[in-house]
Design an enzyme around this catalytic site. Structure first.
Site, PDB file in Angstrom:
ATOM      1  N   GLY A 155       0.823  -1.205   0.000  1.00 26.54           N
ATOM      2  CA  GLY A 155       0.000   0.000   0.000  1.00 26.54           C
ATOM      3  C   GLY A 155       0.860   1.260   0.000  1.00 26.54           C
ATOM      4  O   GLY A 155       0.534   2.250  -0.652  1.00 26.54           O
ATOM      5  N   ASP A 163      -0.171  -0.748  13.221  1.00 25.47           N
ATOM      6  CA  ASP A 163       0.514  -1.935  12.695  1.00 25.47           C
ATOM      7  C   ASP A 163       0.845  -2.953  13.786  1.00 25.47           C
ATOM      8  O   ASP A 163       1.141  -4.109  13.492  1.00 25.47           O
ATOM      9  CB  ASP A 163       1.820  -1.536  11.987  1.00 25.47           C
ATOM     10  CG  ASP A 163       1.553  -0.818  10.675  1.00 25.47           C
ATOM     11  OD1 ASP A 163       0.432  -0.943  10.138  1.00 25.47           O
ATOM     12  OD2 ASP A 163       2.465  -0.131  10.181  1.00 25.47           O
TER      13      ASP A 163
HETATM   14  C1  S3P Z   1       2.524   3.421   6.614  1.00 26.51           C
HETATM   15  C2  S3P Z   1       1.360   3.954   7.117  1.00 26.51           C
HETATM   16  C3  S3P Z   1       0.290   3.141   7.691  1.00 26.51           C
HETATM   17  C4  S3P Z   1       0.795   1.760   8.069  1.00 26.51           C
HETATM   18  C5  S3P Z   1       1.592   1.132   6.965  1.00 26.51           C
HETATM   19  C6  S3P Z   1       2.796   1.979   6.628  1.00 26.51           C
HETATM   20  C7  S3P Z   1       3.518   4.333   6.051  1.00 26.51           C
HETATM   21  O1  S3P Z   1      -0.738   2.995   6.746  1.00 26.51           O
HETATM   22  O2  S3P Z   1      -0.282   0.923   8.415  1.00 26.51           O
HETATM   23  O3  S3P Z   1       2.036  -0.162   7.349  1.00 26.51           O
HETATM   24  O4  S3P Z   1       4.665   3.888   5.787  1.00 26.51           O
HETATM   25  O5  S3P Z   1       3.214   5.510   5.864  1.00 26.51           O
HETATM   26  P1  S3P Z   1      -1.909   4.074   6.557  1.00 26.51           P
HETATM   27  O6  S3P Z   1      -1.351   5.306   5.988  1.00 26.51           O
HETATM   28  O7  S3P Z   1      -2.889   3.417   5.621  1.00 26.51           O
HETATM   29  O8  S3P Z   1      -2.473   4.266   7.938  1.00 26.51           O
END
Ligand code: S3P
Length: 423
Positions: free
Chosen positions: A90, A310
């Protein structure tokens, strides 16, 4: 792959963890658009961060390894030949889209089956406000087709706590006309802000409001990635639920927007000491010592939930062994992670004979529960696989993690490290 986990009485030793996943993504992306070469020590070994490297290489950045140091030659990006592959990540798709939206070329970026179900409207909305043109499957899912455009800075209030969305807007802002402001409902991890400053951008932060000045000129530099505190969470939980533990985690990231984990564990009664804190490229790094402790249980809500998002799978496992259990509220975001983590926790707890009450945006696990060995189905989610590996250490007989290779998304060395310290 099937990984067998045997019950353990103790956790002992000294471990060093691969580089923080969040920071690694950011250094690779900034290195790719900065002038000159960026040298990165301890870049994450996780598959997610390799997806980012593959994508920036496909966009023309030079990516090489020299004596274990990752070197990224940055500058102007060029159109990729095929679709960019974010894999399971993501962070890769959401953050890189901010950069892609501002390029002089079109691109397409997608990923695996899990990523293809994750919401992208949250980045499409602010980027569109900046002037971007993005098409998504059903208007909201990957793959994304991004038509590069000239962007303008905006003043954006995030509708949810998301460091990925904040970072996406700030990265787009690097190329935009005018300043870019992001307002957060609660403070999320600030690695992008720190890294942007380190690479030469002008950025101001006043409480939850971040402003990036227009016309940033980024310069490549040498950086070291601290060990990943989110990976450390599994070993901290393991040490806290075995009867005999004394573990030193060396050189781990202690950024205050991440270290709420330690505050929460200590509030539950954990014996954790922070030793020898230093700064590297604006990030705090230090050693942690954790010893077996009596864990009382706790309640997590609001900003605390956002800060620990997380770590919740590992904390849920610990909660089920604690004195009074764990209650988690305000965690709707858990439903749209690599899996629906509330559902994945409940299903696998049930397999182990552990009770959990789930609601739409939270759950409660009662404490003092017995763990029965089971076959765990992490549904391809690395953090579910690692959390239940920790749970199996406290089970009545050996259990199995099915599809255990998914741990490699963030931590390919997880099982070898666990076997090294568990006895
Ligand atoms: C992350 C932000 C979080 C986290 C992901 C890593 C990042 O996600 O859960 O594992 O590196 O900015 P979200 O932005 O969807 O909260």
């Amino acid at each position: 792959m099937r990984q067998t986990i045997r019950p353990a009485r103790g956790i002992h030793g000294v471990i060093t963890l691969p580089g923080d996943k969040s920071i690694s993504h950011r250094y690779a992306m900034l290195g790719a658009i900065a002038e000159g070469t960026t040298s990165i020590v301890n870049y994450s070994t996780g598959a997610d961060c390799q997806s980012t490297l593959g994508a920036v290489a496909a966009l023309g950045a030079g990516v090489e390894r020299e004596d274990g140091v990752l070197k990224i030659r940055g500058g102007a990006l060029r159109a990729p030949e095929g679709e960019l592959d974010a894999g399971n990540s993501g962070s890769t798709i959401r953050m890189l889209s901010g950069i892609l939206a501002a390029q002089k070329f079109d691109s397409k970026i997608g990923g695996d089956a899990s990523l293809s179900q994750r919401p992208m409207q949250r980045i499409i909305a602010p980027l569109t406000e900046m002037g971007a043109s993005i098409e998504a499957r059903e208007g909201r899912f990957p793959p994304l087709t991004i038509h590069g455009r000239e962007l303008r800075g905006i003043d954006y209030t995030l509708p949810m706590a998301s460091a990925q969305v904040k970072s996406c807007v700030l990265l787009a802002g690097l190329f935009a006309k005018g300043d870019t402001t992001v307002r957060e409902p609660v403070r999320t991890r600030d690695h992008t802000e720190i890294a942007l400053k380190e690479f030469g951008a002008e950025i101001e932060i006043v409480r939850n409001v971040i402003t990036l000045r227009e016309g940033a000129r980024l310069m490549g530099r040498e950086v070291t990635v601290p060990g990943d505190l989110s990976s450390a969470a599994f070993f901290l939980a393991a040490a806290l639920l075995t009867p005999d533990a004394n573990l030193l985690v060396h050189a781990v990231g202690l950024n205050p927007t991440r270290s709420a984990l330690l505050d929460f564990l200590v509030s539950m009664g954990a014996d954790i000491t922070v030793i020898d804190v230093q700064q590297t490229a604006g990030e705090l790094i230090g050693d942690l010592r954790v010893r077996a402790s009596r864990i009382e249980g706790g309640v997590m809500e609001g900003a605390m939930t956002a800060a620990l998002i997380d770590e919740i799978p590992a904390l849920a496992v610990l909660g089920a062994r604690s004195e009074s259990g764990l209650t988690v509220r305000d965690a709707a975001e858990l439903r749209v992670k690599e899996t629906d983590r509330i559902a994945a926790l409940k299903k696998n707890f049930e397999r182990m004979g552990v009770r959990m009450e789930a609601s739409g945006d939270g759950f409660h696990v009662p404490g003092k529960q017995a763990f029965h060995a089971a076959e765990i189905d992490p549904e391809g989610d690395h953090r579910i696989a690692m959390a239940f590996s920790v749970a199996l250490l406290a089970a009545d007989s050996p259990g199995v993690i099915d599809g255990s290779e998914c741990a490699g998304v963030s931590f390919p060395e997880f099982f070898s490290t666990l076997h090294q310290i568990a006895s």
